[in-house]
Write a protein that holds these residues in place. Structure first.
Motif, PDB file in Angstrom:
ATOM      1  N   ILE A  27      17.933 -53.540  40.098  1.00  0.00           N
ATOM      2  CA  ILE A  27      17.272 -52.400  40.740  1.00  0.00           C
ATOM      3  C   ILE A  27      17.244 -51.192  39.806  1.00  0.00           C
ATOM      4  O   ILE A  27      18.256 -50.824  39.219  1.00  0.00           O
ATOM      5  N   LEU A  28      16.077 -50.603  39.651  1.00  0.00           N
ATOM      6  CA  LEU A  28      15.933 -49.319  38.953  1.00  0.00           C
ATOM      7  C   LEU A  28      16.016 -48.230  39.999  1.00  0.00           C
ATOM      8  O   LEU A  28      15.216 -48.213  40.937  1.00  0.00           O
ATOM      9  N   LEU A  29      16.973 -47.316  39.827  1.00  0.00           N
ATOM     10  CA  LEU A  29      17.110 -46.197  40.755  1.00  0.00           C
ATOM     11  C   LEU A  29      16.595 -44.960  40.045  1.00  0.00           C
ATOM     12  O   LEU A  29      17.264 -44.423  39.165  1.00  0.00           O
ATOM     13  N   VAL A  30      15.401 -44.528  40.436  1.00  0.00           N
ATOM     14  CA  VAL A  30      14.706 -43.514  39.650  1.00  0.00           C
ATOM     15  C   VAL A  30      14.743 -42.145  40.333  1.00  0.00           C
ATOM     16  O   VAL A  30      14.468 -42.030  41.529  1.00  0.00           O
ATOM     17  N   VAL A  84      20.333 -49.823  37.306  1.00  0.00           N
ATOM     18  CA  VAL A  84      20.272 -48.819  36.252  1.00  0.00           C
ATOM     19  C   VAL A  84      19.805 -47.511  36.874  1.00  0.00           C
ATOM     20  O   VAL A  84      18.812 -47.479  37.610  1.00  0.00           O
ATOM     21  N   LEU A  85      20.555 -46.444  36.605  1.00  0.00           N
ATOM     22  CA  LEU A  85      20.148 -45.117  37.048  1.00  0.00           C
ATOM     23  C   LEU A  85      19.184 -44.555  36.005  1.00  0.00           C
ATOM     24  O   LEU A  85      19.489 -44.545  34.804  1.00  0.00           O
ATOM     25  N   VAL A  86      18.018 -44.110  36.474  1.00  0.00           N
ATOM     26  CA  VAL A  86      16.960 -43.676  35.566  1.00  0.00           C
ATOM     27  C   VAL A  86      16.556 -42.232  35.876  1.00  0.00           C
ATOM     28  O   VAL A  86      16.067 -41.946  36.970  1.00  0.00           O
ATOM     29  N   GLY A  87      16.786 -41.337  34.917  1.00  0.00           N
ATOM     30  CA  GLY A  87      16.316 -39.950  35.047  1.00  0.00           C
ATOM     31  C   GLY A  87      14.976 -39.835  34.333  1.00  0.00           C
ATOM     32  O   GLY A  87      14.930 -39.726  33.113  1.00  0.00           O
ATOM     33  N   ASN A  88      13.895 -39.873  35.098  1.00  0.00           N
ATOM     34  CA  ASN A  88      12.559 -39.885  34.479  1.00  0.00           C
ATOM     35  C   ASN A  88      12.028 -38.461  34.270  1.00  0.00           C
ATOM     36  O   ASN A  88      12.581 -37.503  34.784  1.00  0.00           O
ATOM     37  N   LYS A  89      10.955 -38.352  33.518  1.00  0.00           N
ATOM     38  CA  LYS A  89      10.284 -37.089  33.137  1.00  0.00           C
ATOM     39  C   LYS A  89      11.144 -36.299  32.144  1.00  0.00           C
ATOM     40  O   LYS A  89      11.142 -35.056  32.136  1.00  0.00           O
TER      41      LYS A  89
END
Ligand code: GDP
Ligand code: MG
Length: 165
Positions: free
Chosen positions: A78-81, A111-116
């Motif tokens: 799971i991608l947690l965005v 995976v924790l994803v901090g986008n932008k």
């Protein structure tokens, strides 16, 4: 019967608030959208082919809960965005992880994803890299900052999940 054209098959799910960039990340990474919520991509890792089926989620949709549950129950990763310029998107993903992390049925790789992360100047950024890293450390999951705009770390996120056993 012919052998499938891949060695492993993994199902991934992308979760996060509306607007954080889930669909943009998927469009960056996968070459074949096979529906509004589903994409596939086959990648080579350690001389083996891994076919990824990736389920996007759209919280505007009436069927959201049903689709997400079906994808969630089948997910290998799971991608947690969240969006680094949007504090509440981080708080929501944090609550989601904290609620789910202790559930014994839930040993799916995340995976924790901090986008932008391209929007990095002080006036725009609302969640520091350190806060993202701390949450990931506490929950013992991987953390990456990405940009669907510049392509920063996008492949790395999917490759990390593809390597889950
Ligand atoms: P979703 O609702 O989570 O699927 O988010 P979308 O992928 O639809 O993106 C929402 C908005 O954020 C769109 O206007 C995108 O162009 C923008 N966006 C997505 N990812 C990035 C990124 O990494 N950087 C910047 N600057 N904008 C982004
Ligand atoms: Mg979307």
């Amino acid at each position: 019967m012919a052998a499938p054209p891949y060695d492993h098959f993994k199902k991934l799910l992308v979760l996060g608030d509306s607007g954080v960039g889930k669909t943009s990340l998927l469009l960056r990474f996968s070459d074949i959208p096979i529906g509004t919520d589903l994409s596939v991509k086959t990648i080579e890792m350690d001389n083996e082919w891994v076919k990824l089926q990736i389920c996007d989620t759209n919280s505007q949709e009436r069927l959201f809960k049903k689709i997400t549950r079906a994808c969630y129950e089948a997910a290998d990763g799971i991608l947690l965005v969240y969006d680094v310029t949007n504090e509440s998107s981080f708080l929501h993903v944090r609550d989601w992880i904290r609620k789910n992390i202790h559930s014994s049925s839930n040993n799916v790789k995340k995976v924790l994803v901090g986008n932008k992360a391209d929007m990095d100047d002080e006036s725009k950024r609302a969640v520091s890299r350190a806060r993202g890293q701390t949450l990931a450390d506490v929950c013992d999951i991987m953390f990456l900052e990405t940009s669907a705009k510049t392509n920063k770390n996008v492949e790395d996120v999917f490759f990390a999940l593809a390597s889950c056993t």
